[in-house]
Design a protein around this motif. Structure first.
Motif, short mmCIF file in Angstrom:
data_model
loop_
_atom_site.label_atom_id
_atom_site.label_comp_id
_atom_site.label_asym_id
_atom_site.label_seq_id
_atom_site.Cartn_x
_atom_site.Cartn_y
_atom_site.Cartn_z
N GLY A 125 0.82 -1.20 0.00
CA GLY A 125 0.00 0.00 0.00
C GLY A 125 0.85 1.24 0.00
O GLY A 125 2.08 1.19 -0.09
N ALA A 126 0.21 2.38 0.10
CA ALA A 126 0.92 3.65 0.07
C ALA A 126 1.74 3.81 1.33
O ALA A 126 1.40 3.30 2.38
CB ALA A 126 -0.09 4.78 -0.07
N GLY A 127 2.82 4.56 1.18
CA GLY A 127 3.66 4.85 2.33
C GLY A 127 3.16 6.07 3.08
O GLY A 127 2.06 6.56 2.84
N VAL A 128 3.99 6.59 3.97
CA VAL A 128 3.67 7.79 4.72
C VAL A 128 3.73 8.98 3.76
O VAL A 128 4.72 9.13 3.03
CB VAL A 128 4.64 7.99 5.88
CG1 VAL A 128 4.35 9.30 6.60
CG2 VAL A 128 4.58 6.80 6.84
N SER A 129 2.69 9.77 3.77
CA SER A 129 2.61 10.90 2.85
C SER A 129 2.64 12.21 3.63
O SER A 129 1.91 12.37 4.61
CB SER A 129 1.31 10.80 2.04
OG SER A 129 1.17 11.92 1.18
N GLN A 130 3.46 13.14 3.19
CA GLN A 130 3.54 14.44 3.84
C GLN A 130 3.29 15.55 2.83
O GLN A 130 3.70 15.47 1.67
CB GLN A 130 4.93 14.65 4.47
CG GLN A 130 5.20 13.76 5.65
CD GLN A 130 6.50 14.11 6.34
OE1 GLN A 130 7.45 13.33 6.34
NE2 GLN A 130 6.54 15.30 6.95
N SER A 131 2.61 16.60 3.31
CA SER A 131 2.37 17.74 2.44
C SER A 131 2.41 19.04 3.24
O SER A 131 2.09 19.04 4.44
CB SER A 131 1.00 17.61 1.75
OG SER A 131 -0.04 17.55 2.71
N PRO A 132 2.85 20.14 2.62
CA PRO A 132 3.46 20.17 1.28
C PRO A 132 4.87 19.59 1.32
O PRO A 132 5.42 19.38 2.39
CB PRO A 132 3.48 21.67 0.98
CG PRO A 132 3.65 22.31 2.32
CD PRO A 132 2.86 21.45 3.28
N SER A 133 5.45 19.37 0.18
CA SER A 133 6.84 18.88 0.15
C SER A 133 7.81 20.01 0.42
O SER A 133 8.88 19.80 0.99
CB SER A 133 7.15 18.20 -1.17
OG SER A 133 6.88 19.08 -2.25
N ASN A 134 7.44 21.20 0.00
CA ASN A 134 8.24 22.39 0.25
C ASN A 134 7.34 23.53 0.69
O ASN A 134 6.22 23.67 0.18
CB ASN A 134 8.98 22.84 -1.02
CG ASN A 134 10.24 22.04 -1.26
OD1 ASN A 134 11.24 22.21 -0.58
ND2 ASN A 134 10.18 21.14 -2.22
N LYS A 135 7.83 24.32 1.64
CA LYS A 135 7.06 25.47 2.10
C LYS A 135 8.01 26.61 2.39
O LYS A 135 8.95 26.45 3.19
CB LYS A 135 6.28 25.11 3.36
CG LYS A 135 5.49 26.25 3.98
CD LYS A 135 4.30 26.63 3.15
CE LYS A 135 3.48 27.73 3.83
NZ LYS A 135 2.32 28.14 2.99
N VAL A 136 7.77 27.73 1.73
CA VAL A 136 8.54 28.94 2.01
C VAL A 136 7.59 29.93 2.64
O VAL A 136 6.51 30.20 2.10
CB VAL A 136 9.16 29.54 0.73
CG1 VAL A 136 9.96 30.79 1.08
CG2 VAL A 136 10.07 28.51 0.05
N THR A 137 7.96 30.47 3.78
CA THR A 137 7.09 31.39 4.48
C THR A 137 7.89 32.55 5.03
O THR A 137 9.11 32.45 5.20
CB THR A 137 6.35 30.67 5.61
OG1 THR A 137 5.33 31.53 6.13
CG2 THR A 137 7.29 30.29 6.75
N GLU A 138 7.19 33.63 5.29
CA GLU A 138 7.85 34.79 5.87
C GLU A 138 7.89 34.68 7.38
O GLU A 138 6.96 34.15 8.00
CB GLU A 138 7.10 36.07 5.48
CG GLU A 138 7.19 36.41 4.00
CD GLU A 138 6.44 37.68 3.67
OE1 GLU A 138 6.55 38.14 2.53
OE2 GLU A 138 5.74 38.21 4.56
N LYS A 139 8.94 35.18 7.94
CA LYS A 139 9.06 35.22 9.40
C LYS A 139 7.82 35.84 10.02
O LYS A 139 7.33 36.87 9.55
CB LYS A 139 10.32 36.03 9.76
CG LYS A 139 10.55 36.21 11.25
CD LYS A 139 11.79 37.06 11.48
CE LYS A 139 11.93 37.41 12.96
NZ LYS A 139 13.12 38.27 13.20
N GLY A 140 7.31 35.16 11.06
CA GLY A 140 6.14 35.67 11.75
C GLY A 140 4.83 35.03 11.32
O GLY A 140 3.82 35.13 12.03
N LYS A 141 4.84 34.36 10.18
CA LYS A 141 3.62 33.69 9.70
C LYS A 141 3.48 32.33 10.37
O LYS A 141 4.43 31.74 10.86
CB LYS A 141 3.70 33.48 8.18
CG LYS A 141 3.83 34.76 7.37
CD LYS A 141 2.52 35.51 7.29
CE LYS A 141 2.63 36.65 6.29
NZ LYS A 141 1.38 37.46 6.24
#
Lengths: 116, 109
Positions: free
Chosen positions: A1-17
């Motif tokens: 079956g499917a493995g462990v899935s994580q999302s998003p794969s990449n996340k860029v955010t501004e400081k404070g968010k």
């Protein structure tokens, strides 16, 4: 079956968010873990779930970090007011809890978080 | 408290040479030790565990309680062994897995 899935794969955010990272474990795996992987720091334990409860949350670095798990399945790691030092790869892992026998962890591909 | 130490962050060997990745631990009870591996662009996965006493991809590791060590060994390294290796510990029947800082192994042709 499917493995462990994580999302998003990449996340860029501004400081404070605030950011939310999601983990879908392998179906039937009762134990779920969050780790943080930083360059030169290895794998840092954050929190462990057994079902929907978290008997060990001692690794959460500050009160800006929280996590929950619902339905014994999906888990969300939330980081409030992100700081640059939060930049890392956040890994989720799950395993079947067989009591005395430590079954291996199955890891997701991780979410790479970059705080600018 | 549980603690795992991998003294070498980087290890470089030539193909065909023996390789040993060191792991020392501190834990007062009965530990279970593991080696996990992360190949380039792949997810972290279990390589072997001491209770299985098995050899995976030519690697073996022996738990030495007297020296509190669980070194990973392979007599003849291959280029495809190049990866990041993590030693990990948990108590018998426990839940939390504590990892070392990892050793990046490079096998040169």
């Amino acid at each position: 079956g499917a493995g462990v899935s994580q999302s998003p794969s990449n996340k860029v955010t501004e400081k404070g968010k605030d950011v939310e990272l999601r983990c879908d474990p392998i179906s039937g795996h009762t134990a779920l873990y969050w780790y943080r992987q930083s360059l030169g720091q290895g794998l840092e334990f954050l929190i462990y779930f057994q079902g929907n409860s978290a008997p060990d949350k001692s690794g959460l670095p500050s009160d800006r970090f929280s996590a929950e798990r619902t339905g014994g399945s999906v888990s969300t790691l939330t980081i409030q007011r992100t700081q640059q030092e939060d930049s890392a790869v956040y890994l989720c892992a799950s395993r079947v809890d067989r009591g005395e026998i430590n079954s291996p962890l199955h890891f997701g591909n991780g979410t790479r978080l970059t705080v600018t | 408290a549980q603690r795992v130490t991998q003294p070498e962050k980087l290890l470089s060997v030539f193909k065909g040479a023996p390789v040993e990745l060191k792991c020392n631990y501190s834990y007062s009870g009965s530990p279970e030790l593991f080696w996990y591996v992360q190949y380039s662009r792949q997810r972290l996965q279990l390589l072997l565990r001491h209770i299985s006493r098995e050899s995976i991809k030519g690697f073996t590791a022996d738990l030495n309680k007297g020296e509190t060590s669980f070194h990973l060994k392979k007599p003849f390294a291959q280029e495809e062994d190049s990866a990041m290796y993590y030693c990990a510990l948990t108590r018998a029947g426990g839940s939390r897995l504590t990892f070392g800082e990892g050793t990046q192994l490079t096998v040169n042709p």
